[in-house]
Design a protein around this motif. Structure first.
Motif, PDB file in Angstrom:
ATOM      1  N   ASP A 136       6.002  10.333   2.962  1.00  0.00           N
ATOM      2  CA  ASP A 136       4.818  10.254   2.103  1.00  0.00           C
ATOM      3  C   ASP A 136       4.314   8.821   1.926  1.00  0.00           C
ATOM      4  O   ASP A 136       3.533   8.541   1.021  1.00  0.00           O
ATOM      5  N   VAL A 137       4.775   7.891   2.778  1.00  0.00           N
ATOM      6  CA  VAL A 137       4.298   6.506   2.713  1.00  0.00           C
ATOM      7  C   VAL A 137       3.737   6.095   4.069  1.00  0.00           C
ATOM      8  O   VAL A 137       4.018   6.714   5.091  1.00  0.00           O
ATOM      9  N   VAL A 138       2.953   5.020   4.042  1.00  0.00           N
ATOM     10  CA  VAL A 138       2.368   4.467   5.257  1.00  0.00           C
ATOM     11  C   VAL A 138       2.945   3.073   5.463  1.00  0.00           C
ATOM     12  O   VAL A 138       2.888   2.228   4.566  1.00  0.00           O
ATOM     13  N   VAL A 139       3.533   2.853   6.629  1.00  0.00           N
ATOM     14  CA  VAL A 139       4.091   1.553   6.997  1.00  0.00           C
ATOM     15  C   VAL A 139       2.981   0.757   7.670  1.00  0.00           C
ATOM     16  O   VAL A 139       2.250   1.279   8.515  1.00  0.00           O
ATOM     17  N   VAL A 151      -0.399  -2.448  -7.184  1.00  0.00           N
ATOM     18  CA  VAL A 151      -1.450  -1.493  -6.850  1.00  0.00           C
ATOM     19  C   VAL A 151      -2.570  -2.271  -6.169  1.00  0.00           C
ATOM     20  O   VAL A 151      -3.018  -3.299  -6.681  1.00  0.00           O
ATOM     21  N   VAL A 152      -3.006  -1.782  -5.007  1.00  0.00           N
ATOM     22  CA  VAL A 152      -4.020  -2.486  -4.232  1.00  0.00           C
ATOM     23  C   VAL A 152      -5.175  -1.546  -3.894  1.00  0.00           C
ATOM     24  O   VAL A 152      -5.015  -0.328  -3.860  1.00  0.00           O
ATOM     25  N   VAL A 203       5.166   0.019  -2.095  1.00  0.00           N
ATOM     26  CA  VAL A 203       6.455   0.550  -2.547  1.00  0.00           C
ATOM     27  C   VAL A 203       7.648  -0.159  -1.910  1.00  0.00           C
ATOM     28  O   VAL A 203       8.773  -0.020  -2.386  1.00  0.00           O
ATOM     29  N   ALA A 204       7.401  -0.925  -0.844  1.00  0.00           N
ATOM     30  CA  ALA A 204       8.487  -1.683  -0.209  1.00  0.00           C
ATOM     31  C   ALA A 204       7.876  -2.807   0.620  1.00  0.00           C
ATOM     32  O   ALA A 204       6.739  -2.697   1.082  1.00  0.00           O
ATOM     33  N   VAL A 205       8.639  -3.886   0.769  1.00  0.00           N
ATOM     34  CA  VAL A 205       8.226  -4.997   1.629  1.00  0.00           C
ATOM     35  C   VAL A 205       9.376  -5.345   2.553  1.00  0.00           C
ATOM     36  O   VAL A 205      10.540  -5.091   2.248  1.00  0.00           O
ATOM     37  N   ASN A 206       9.049  -5.922   3.693  1.00  0.00           N
ATOM     38  CA  ASN A 206      10.049  -6.276   4.696  1.00  0.00           C
ATOM     39  C   ASN A 206      10.506  -7.715   4.466  1.00  0.00           C
ATOM     40  O   ASN A 206       9.954  -8.656   5.047  1.00  0.00           O
ATOM     41  N   THR A 207      11.528  -7.896   3.648  1.00  0.00           N
ATOM     42  CA  THR A 207      11.983  -9.241   3.288  1.00  0.00           C
ATOM     43  C   THR A 207      12.584  -9.989   4.477  1.00  0.00           C
ATOM     44  O   THR A 207      12.716 -11.208   4.426  1.00  0.00           O
ATOM     45  N   LYS A 208      12.921  -9.273   5.566  1.00  0.00           N
ATOM     46  CA  LYS A 208      13.421  -9.952   6.764  1.00  0.00           C
ATOM     47  C   LYS A 208      12.391 -10.941   7.306  1.00  0.00           C
ATOM     48  O   LYS A 208      12.751 -11.941   7.927  1.00  0.00           O
ATOM     49  N   PHE A 227       4.673  -4.112   4.959  1.00  0.00           N
ATOM     50  CA  PHE A 227       4.871  -3.404   3.699  1.00  0.00           C
ATOM     51  C   PHE A 227       4.675  -1.916   3.895  1.00  0.00           C
ATOM     52  O   PHE A 227       4.124  -1.474   4.905  1.00  0.00           O
ATOM     53  N   LYS A 228       5.145  -1.165   2.904  1.00  0.00           N
ATOM     54  CA  LYS A 228       4.936   0.280   2.870  1.00  0.00           C
ATOM     55  C   LYS A 228       4.088   0.573   1.645  1.00  0.00           C
ATOM     56  O   LYS A 228       4.318   0.007   0.568  1.00  0.00           O
ATOM     57  N   ILE A 229       3.106   1.433   1.851  1.00  0.00           N
ATOM     58  CA  ILE A 229       2.157   1.739   0.789  1.00  0.00           C
ATOM     59  C   ILE A 229       2.106   3.250   0.565  1.00  0.00           C
ATOM     60  O   ILE A 229       2.098   4.016   1.526  1.00  0.00           O
ATOM     61  N   LYS A 230       2.136   3.639  -0.686  1.00  0.00           N
ATOM     62  CA  LYS A 230       2.004   5.057  -1.050  1.00  0.00           C
ATOM     63  C   LYS A 230       0.542   5.300  -1.375  1.00  0.00           C
ATOM     64  O   LYS A 230      -0.037   4.605  -2.197  1.00  0.00           O
ATOM     65  N   VAL A 231      -0.034   6.274  -0.691  1.00  0.00           N
ATOM     66  CA  VAL A 231      -1.433   6.622  -0.919  1.00  0.00           C
ATOM     67  C   VAL A 231      -1.504   8.038  -1.470  1.00  0.00           C
ATOM     68  O   VAL A 231      -0.611   8.856  -1.244  1.00  0.00           O
ATOM     69  N   ASP A 232      -2.569   8.313  -2.215  1.00  0.00           N
ATOM     70  CA  ASP A 232      -2.715   9.636  -2.821  1.00  0.00           C
ATOM     71  C   ASP A 232      -3.008  10.715  -1.788  1.00  0.00           C
ATOM     72  O   ASP A 232      -2.581  11.845  -1.930  1.00  0.00           O
TER      73      ASP A 232
END
Length: 119
Positions: A15-18, A43-44, A71-76, A95-100
């Motif tokens: 349910d997220v978009v990378v 929120v963006v 919802v997540a970021v790639n700290t690497k 990053f990963k983003i949750k969209v409606d």
């Protein structure tokens, strides 16, 4: 995957978009030396600046391709920004983003359309 005119790729995982940048964009930037990532839970809105990438050639902004919540970021990438050049469409996601509504991805380019854009 889907693509934006700003040379970002998007891949749905559950349910997220990378989100990351394309190989074309990574090559154009040159050697990436610094990546600034957004904070999780930010929120963006589509078009908001969410990341900064600095290379030996220039600094560039990564814009939010969709409305949603980070919802997540790639700290690497912070410790190893050269991953952007080494594996732009794999290990170097930003990053990963949750969209409606994931159907908003239908308006973006597929691989063939993106390849036509970059020639």
């Amino acid at each position: 995957m889907k693509y934006t005119k700003d040379h970002e790729w998007l891949r749905v995982e559950g349910d997220v978009v990378v989100v990351g940048i394309t190989e074309h964009a990574a090559t154009a930037l040159g050697d990436v030396v610094f990546v600034e990532l957004p904070e999780p839970e930010t929120v963006v809105a589509e078009g908001d600046e969410v990341c900064v990438i600095e290379s030996v050639k220039a600094a560039s902004d990564i814009l939010a391709p969709l409305d949603g919540e980070i919802v997540a970021v790639n700290t690497k990438l912070v410790d190893n920004p050269s991953l952007v050049n080494e594996d732009p469409t794999g290990a170097a996601w930003f990053f990963k983003i949750k969209v409606d509504d994931l159907s908003v991805l239908d308006d973006l380019m597929d691989e063939d359309e993106y390849n036509d854009l970059i020639g």
